[in-house]
Design a protein around this motif. Sequence first.
Motif, PDB file in Angstrom:
ATOM      1  N   ASN A   1       0.837  -1.206   0.000  1.00 39.75           N
ATOM      2  CA  ASN A   1       0.000   0.000   0.000  1.00 39.75           C
ATOM      3  C   ASN A   1       0.869   1.253   0.000  1.00 39.75           C
ATOM      4  N   LEU A   2       1.990   1.199   0.738  1.00 40.33           N
ATOM      5  CA  LEU A   2       2.931   2.325   0.799  1.00 40.33           C
ATOM      6  C   LEU A   2       3.517   2.605  -0.581  1.00 40.33           C
ATOM      7  N   ASN A   3       3.934   1.554  -1.287  1.00 41.67           N
ATOM      8  CA  ASN A   3       4.522   1.722  -2.625  1.00 41.67           C
ATOM      9  C   ASN A   3       3.525   2.342  -3.596  1.00 41.67           C
ATOM     10  N   ILE A   4       2.281   1.845  -3.558  1.00 37.09           N
ATOM     11  CA  ILE A   4       1.244   2.364  -4.468  1.00 37.09           C
ATOM     12  C   ILE A   4       0.962   3.836  -4.154  1.00 37.09           C
ATOM     13  N   ALA A   5       0.814   4.148  -2.850  1.00 40.37           N
ATOM     14  CA  ALA A   5       0.472   5.512  -2.434  1.00 40.37           C
ATOM     15  C   ALA A   5       1.579   6.503  -2.778  1.00 40.37           C
ATOM     16  N   SER A   6       2.837   6.155  -2.506  1.00 41.93           N
ATOM     17  CA  SER A   6       3.949   7.071  -2.771  1.00 41.93           C
ATOM     18  C   SER A   6       4.136   7.289  -4.271  1.00 41.93           C
ATOM     19  N   ASP A   7       3.954   6.214  -5.079  1.00 42.94           N
ATOM     20  CA  ASP A   7       4.055   6.350  -6.546  1.00 42.94           C
ATOM     21  C   ASP A   7       2.946   7.243  -7.090  1.00 42.94           C
ATOM     22  N   TRP A   8       1.709   7.043  -6.563  1.00 42.31           N
ATOM     23  CA  TRP A   8       0.577   7.853  -7.021  1.00 42.31           C
ATOM     24  C   TRP A   8       0.837   9.329  -6.714  1.00 42.31           C
ATOM     25  N   PHE A   9       1.255   9.623  -5.494  1.00 47.47           N
ATOM     26  CA  PHE A   9       1.475  11.000  -5.075  1.00 47.47           C
ATOM     27  C   PHE A   9       2.558  11.662  -5.926  1.00 47.47           C
ATOM     28  N   THR A  10       3.648  10.941  -6.160  1.00 46.36           N
ATOM     29  CA  THR A  10       4.761  11.493  -6.945  1.00 46.36           C
ATOM     30  C   THR A  10       4.336  11.767  -8.381  1.00 46.36           C
ATOM     31  N   ASN A  11       3.588  10.849  -8.965  1.00 45.61           N
ATOM     32  CA  ASN A  11       3.133  11.022 -10.354  1.00 45.61           C
ATOM     33  C   ASN A  11       2.201  12.230 -10.490  1.00 45.61           C
ATOM     34  N   VAL A  12       1.256  12.363  -9.569  1.00 44.60           N
ATOM     35  CA  VAL A  12       0.298  13.489  -9.621  1.00 44.60           C
ATOM     36  C   VAL A  12       1.036  14.812  -9.398  1.00 44.60           C
ATOM     37  N   LEU A  13       1.987  14.811  -8.454  1.00 46.21           N
ATOM     38  CA  LEU A  13       2.751  16.026  -8.161  1.00 46.21           C
ATOM     39  C   LEU A  13       3.594  16.450  -9.365  1.00 46.21           C
ATOM     40  N   SER A  14       4.226  15.487 -10.017  1.00 41.79           N
ATOM     41  CA  SER A  14       5.130  15.798 -11.142  1.00 41.79           C
ATOM     42  C   SER A  14       4.377  16.259 -12.389  1.00 41.79           C
TER      43      SER A  14
END
Length: 816
Positions: A735-748
């Motif tokens: 869940n941590l991997n999915i959440a951090s990847d999602w946040f980084t992609n949306v931010l970038s």
Amino acid sequence: MYFFVDVFLPLPLPKPYTYQVNEEDYKLLFPGFRVAIPFGRSKIYTGIISRKHKVSPQTYKPKFIDSILDDKPCIYPFQIEFWNWISEYYQCSIGSVIKASLPATLLLESETKVIKNNNISIDKNSLSDEEYLVYEALENTSLNIKDVIKISGKKNAIKLLQPLIKKDAVLVKQNIEERYKPKFQKVFSLNKNFNKPTILKKTLESLKKSPKQLKFILSLIALSDQKNKWINAKKIYEKSCTSASISRSLLKKKLIIEKEIKLDRVKYDGITHPALQKLSDHQNKAYFSLNKELKEKNIVLLQGVTSSGKTAIYMKFIKNIIDKGGQVLFLLPEISITSQMIVRFQSYFGNQVQAYHSKNNLNERTEIWQNVYSSSDNAKVIIGARSSLFLPFKQLDLIIVDEEHEISYKQFDPAPRYHARDASIYLSKIINAKVILGSATPSLETIYNVNKKKYGVGYLNERFGGIKLPEIKTIDLADAHRKKKIKGDLSIHLIDSISKTLESDKQVILFQNRRGFAPILECLTCGHMPQCVQCDVTLTYHKNTEKLQCHYCGYNIPIPVMCHSCNSTNIITKGSGTQQIEKQLNDLFPNIPIARMDWDTTRGKNDFDRIINSFSSQKIKILVGTQMIVKGLDFKNVQLVGVINADHLINFPDFRSHERSFQMLTQVAGRSGRSNQRGLVLIQTYQPNHPVIINVIQNNINSLIDLELNDRRLNSFPPFVRLVRITFKNRNIENLNIASDWFTNVLSQSFKGKILGPVFPPISRIRNYYHKQILIKLDSRASRLHFKLILNKTKKSFESIASFKSVRLVVDVDPY
């Protein structure tokens, strides 16, 4: 017409909440008032009014405030502005800022009280065993939630109480209790009617048959004088060898009168010397230089070598301010140095000085808060750690940040994650105060601002009294091991130097920046090393408790007799902490008093003072310690300083490791030779030719600054960019991997600047929470403002996704 107030709550909420008030209260209330307000179903909190208005909220029906807690605002307007800036800049809730700012005694919360409903009778046979126990206990007294848990043995007290509440057998109420308790002292005085000599003589004659009462009266007369006719009850009892029963008899006879006076818990009773230390020519030059700079700039740097007498210059500036009726805040990085500094300041300024830090109890913190708010005579100079920045200064004219380079000024957990030096600079802008930053080894950010002419600067390039800087030498550990000139962690050269120093009746400081006995316990048969079950770290061996302990979560186990993996008894320790260095020294110097100063030995309120005072009075000859011993402490008799291993500092995986290791080594070297004789510093290292070591030996801070600034400019690190670190925490790694990847992609997608990560940090699991981080580099003010807008939008979207609800997000601005 309706009237409303916006209220800040001491909770991690994104905004203030609006409450309704009547017209009479609306006229009375202003920003800064404390009010008791209902929040949630039944809980009552203390809130701070931020503004008043006549606009009803559109999305919810506002509740009425419960009560007004103050007669006047207890928070000044500049504090609310400061809180808002902290919240906005450091990306945290205003509630967390309020919790850090106010003593807990000013933030009253209601406590749930359970009481028996005497109007209802129930069949006790219908109750479960746990319900029966609670109901029986309520026959005698009311209970709080903790009492219910204790009596029933059940963790979910609310679930247990629910059937009793439905039957109306019990009532649940919210009570607010005042936590601050003023300290009072009973005093006595002779009744005014007996002041005349003739009446007094008759009175004394009438007491001849009551010798104890006579002795009490005579003691009271002896202790009284023209200035003070009210005498402490304890003093009279001791002098007259009487007790409270005698004073009660005299009160009945109306021979004496009594009252209670409120005492200040923090009071200085020592001798003051109003004349300040005379400045040397070099100090005077630096003082006038800073004075000139302060006429043009609000912030100046006093850069002076260790033991150059920076404190004497601070004192002259402080005296100028308090003579004009102003207040001064003197910030220190560690509680460990406050005790020495307080003694020094109080010897000149007496009761005008108070210390504010986490070792103060709640009542002491409250009294200091009240004294500062009213700008009373005993709160003109506040010496404190970073939290003292939030005190309600009425007329703050000067902020001094001593040892401004120290990392201890940065708050890491919990929020607000502010830097006290940077926050003090913003605070000075709000209240139009001046700031003096002081250090022998200023931070690169401060040097950068001096070079840009943003800050003024004054220099002190020699020690007070013409004392030479200590001689600094290196000991090559590789060479010492090869020639077998080492015992444990101490080279023969260092041991011989310690012996010579002790023979000349001087003292020694040894610096090892690692606590515990050994960081690793290893099985030589299978290589197994005991790990923390909650964190991804090895357990540290602590000899005094004979336990292996985690320094992150506190988990500990007894020292194993055999390997947990293969049952082998061939187990050894690797690495050394302060406990092991202390043991080696005790073996080498069995008759020499040795002490250790680290987190383990300084947990109590007075532990710092006890160790420092014992070392200052030379009861301790050798002091072993972590970085606590390098921060501004002044010991006149220290002749030798030894660094056990400098490589741990230099090779630390951080972009500031070279800057920090230079600062720490220079500071610890500065503890040596602060009186008449030149000191000696021995640095044990495997890298004697490392640029940091060479610059420390030559005291060449400019060379280090040039190298570091050039390196950081090329690699985009502070002070040329600002950093923001976002940490994701979750118990489930997927869940941590999915959440951090999602946040980084949306931010970038919206922010086109540099985003590094997400990656696992060196310690990827703490307290059973896995961590992942991203690092953002911001190179201009425009990009910082743009990024904050994008970050807040991304956070809102992230928090709205159900699968990410359990993922904790931590934003750390300037995480260094």
